[in-house]
Design an enzyme around this catalytic site. Structure first.
Site, PDB file in Angstrom:
ATOM      1  N   SER A  19      17.009  50.186  57.947  1.00 20.43           N
ATOM      2  CA  SER A  19      15.912  49.288  58.271  1.00 20.43           C
ATOM      3  C   SER A  19      15.154  48.943  57.009  1.00 20.43           C
ATOM      4  O   SER A  19      15.021  49.783  56.109  1.00 20.43           O
ATOM      5  CB  SER A  19      14.962  49.951  59.278  1.00 20.43           C
ATOM      6  OG  SER A  19      13.767  49.205  59.423  1.00 20.43           O
ATOM      7  N   SER A  20      14.643  47.718  56.955  1.00 20.01           N
ATOM      8  CA  SER A  20      13.819  47.329  55.811  1.00 20.01           C
ATOM      9  C   SER A  20      12.596  48.228  55.686  1.00 20.01           C
ATOM     10  O   SER A  20      12.099  48.474  54.586  1.00 20.01           O
ATOM     11  CB  SER A  20      13.384  45.867  55.955  1.00 20.01           C
ATOM     12  OG  SER A  20      14.510  45.013  55.945  1.00 20.01           O
ATOM     13  N   GLY A  40      14.664  38.912  55.068  1.00 22.08           N
ATOM     14  CA  GLY A  40      14.827  39.344  53.685  1.00 22.08           C
ATOM     15  C   GLY A  40      14.762  40.849  53.532  1.00 22.08           C
ATOM     16  O   GLY A  40      14.912  41.598  54.497  1.00 22.08           O
ATOM     17  N   ASN A  41      14.549  41.303  52.279  1.00 26.35           N
ATOM     18  CA  ASN A  41      14.621  42.729  51.943  1.00 26.35           C
ATOM     19  C   ASN A  41      15.936  43.296  52.486  1.00 26.35           C
ATOM     20  O   ASN A  41      15.954  44.279  53.218  1.00 26.35           O
ATOM     21  CB  ASN A  41      13.417  43.482  52.494  1.00 26.35           C
ATOM     22  CG  ASN A  41      13.286  44.873  51.903  1.00 26.35           C
ATOM     23  OD1 ASN A  41      13.718  45.119  50.772  1.00 26.35           O
ATOM     24  ND2 ASN A  41      12.716  45.793  52.647  1.00 26.35           N
ATOM     25  N   HIS A  88      22.152  44.296  57.026  1.00 27.60           N
ATOM     26  CA  HIS A  88      22.174  42.827  56.984  1.00 27.60           C
ATOM     27  C   HIS A  88      23.518  42.309  56.474  1.00 27.60           C
ATOM     28  O   HIS A  88      24.068  41.336  57.003  1.00 27.60           O
ATOM     29  CB  HIS A  88      21.070  42.299  56.062  1.00 27.60           C
ATOM     30  CG  HIS A  88      19.683  42.576  56.530  1.00 27.60           C
ATOM     31  ND1 HIS A  88      18.863  43.484  55.911  1.00 27.60           N
ATOM     32  CD2 HIS A  88      18.966  42.053  57.561  1.00 27.60           C
ATOM     33  CE1 HIS A  88      17.695  43.505  56.530  1.00 27.60           C
ATOM     34  NE2 HIS A  88      17.729  42.661  57.533  1.00 27.60           N
ATOM     35  N   GLN A 137      15.356  42.784  71.046  1.00 29.72           N
ATOM     36  CA  GLN A 137      15.373  41.460  70.418  1.00 29.72           C
ATOM     37  C   GLN A 137      16.689  40.742  70.696  1.00 29.72           C
ATOM     38  O   GLN A 137      16.706  39.546  71.027  1.00 29.72           O
ATOM     39  CB  GLN A 137      15.167  41.593  68.915  1.00 29.72           C
ATOM     40  CG  GLN A 137      15.363  40.297  68.145  1.00 29.72           C
ATOM     41  CD  GLN A 137      15.159  40.478  66.659  1.00 29.72           C
ATOM     42  OE1 GLN A 137      14.048  40.426  66.185  1.00 29.72           O
ATOM     43  NE2 GLN A 137      16.248  40.703  65.922  1.00 29.72           N
ATOM     44  N   GLY A 171      21.592  42.251  64.648  1.00 29.18           N
ATOM     45  CA  GLY A 171      21.883  43.677  64.685  1.00 29.18           C
ATOM     46  C   GLY A 171      21.505  44.300  66.015  1.00 29.18           C
ATOM     47  O   GLY A 171      20.492  43.942  66.625  1.00 29.18           O
ATOM     48  N   GLN A 181       5.517  36.504  64.344  1.00 28.97           N
ATOM     49  CA  GLN A 181       5.936  37.713  65.047  1.00 28.97           C
ATOM     50  C   GLN A 181       5.197  38.965  64.584  1.00 28.97           C
ATOM     51  O   GLN A 181       5.505  40.064  65.031  1.00 28.97           O
ATOM     52  CB  GLN A 181       7.447  37.908  64.931  1.00 28.97           C
ATOM     53  CG  GLN A 181       7.959  38.244  63.548  1.00 28.97           C
ATOM     54  CD  GLN A 181       9.476  38.167  63.485  1.00 28.97           C
ATOM     55  OE1 GLN A 181      10.059  37.080  63.583  1.00 28.97           O
ATOM     56  NE2 GLN A 181      10.136  39.311  63.351  1.00 28.97           N
ATOM     57  N   ASP A 225      17.899  46.334  66.756  1.00 31.24           N
ATOM     58  CA  ASP A 225      16.809  45.677  67.483  1.00 31.24           C
ATOM     59  C   ASP A 225      17.363  45.199  68.823  1.00 31.24           C
ATOM     60  O   ASP A 225      17.538  43.994  69.047  1.00 31.24           O
ATOM     61  CB  ASP A 225      16.259  44.508  66.663  1.00 31.24           C
ATOM     62  CG  ASP A 225      15.674  44.964  65.342  1.00 31.24           C
ATOM     63  OD1 ASP A 225      14.569  45.521  65.351  1.00 31.24           O
ATOM     64  OD2 ASP A 225      16.337  44.782  64.302  1.00 31.24           O
TER      65      ASP A 225
END
EC number: 6.3.2.1
Length: 282
Positions: A187-188, A31-32, A37, A155, A149, A61, A152
């Site tokens: 980034s959030s 979210g955010n 995104h 990840q 994305g 996490q 990251d």
């Protein structure tokens, strides 16, 4: 756009799509949502007939001293943005839906080697949490494609490795990092930065670029390049967590035999942890 919170309803719709022969893409998020995104959603729409976006702030996490409680939650705004993109489903489960027996009793997925070091070293247990929730989402949505994305980057590589090792039939797609005009990776967590801090944060991308140019020019003194970069970040007011030149696909330390690199960086600006990377081929 359907807004679904329960697993049974999600599975029912997925089953109907499968029976109709439709392909599915998944975009997992916390979210955010920002333009980065939304670029993942656009890529997903290009790849598949139907797109599912999950919004779930995953407690597994987050470490003990991290910002789970303060993580920005903007669900109504997120849904409006996803509806504008004609997303098919937004899946917003509760923590109890994903972890009905609590975190302590939850089975988990560990991805060895590639999840160690870098963010995995700084945030113990982080990638266990990521791999576990993404595995659950893959099981629930059964996507043909999943978009993540490249910001990251570790990840992304962890999830690619996990999907391959567990024979999950999904194509994991990395999508290029979206950046502010200044070069700062979207980034959030940028929302935690003041305007003055945002100006300082641009140093991370500048230092990455400088290192990339050195690699392209033939400089293979990796240790010196890394140390120089850390010093540059400190001079700009950032506190380096790590700055490492790695093999792009394995994330092992770069060697003279390599020609495909990724420069991975994380640094603190005040209490905000920023990450970024650049891929370099020479």
């Amino acid at each position: 756009m359907q807004s679904i919170t329960e697993i049974k309803s999600l599975r029912s719709q997925i089953k109907a799509w499968r029976q109709a022969g439709l392909s599915i893409a998944l975009v997992p998020t916390m979210g955010n949502l920002h333009l980065g995104h939304f670029s993942l959603v656009e890529k997903a729409k290009m790849m598949a007939d139907k797109v599912v976006v999950s919004i779930f702030v995953n407690p597994m996490q987050f470490g003990a001293n991290e910002d789970l409680d303060n993580y920005p939650r903007t669900l109504d705004e997120d849904k409006r943005g996803l509806a504008d993109l004609e997303t098919d489903i937004v899946f917003t489960p509760s923590v109890e839906t994903i972890y009905p027996n609590g975190l302590a009793a939850q089975s988990f997925v560990d991805v060895p080697d590639i999840s160690l070091g870098y963010c995995g070293g700084s945030r113990p247990g982080h990638f266990r949490g990521v791999a576990t929730v993404v595995t659950k989402l893959f099981n629930l949505v059964q996507p043909d494609y999943a978009c993540f994305g490249e910001k990251d980057f570790q990840q992304l590589q962890v999830i690619k490795t996990m999907a391959r090792d567990l024979s999950i039939p999904v194509e994991v797609i990395g999508v290029s990092t979206m950046r502010e005009v200044s070069g700062l990776a979207m980034s959030s967590r940028n929302g935690y930065l003041s305007n003055e801090q945002k100006d300082s944060a641009t140093a991370l991308f500048k230092v990455l670029n400088n290192c990339a140019e050195q690699l392209k020019s033939g400089n293979t003194d990796f240790a010196t390049l890394e140390e120089t970069a850390k010093q540059s970040l400190q001079q700009a007011g950032l506190k380096p967590d790590y700055f490492s030149i790695a093999q792009r696909d394995t994330l092992k330390a770069a060697t003279l035999d390599d020609n495909k690199f990724v420069i991975l960086a994380a640094a603190y600006l005040g209490s905000v942890r920023l990450i970024d990377n650049l891929q370099v081929e020479v």
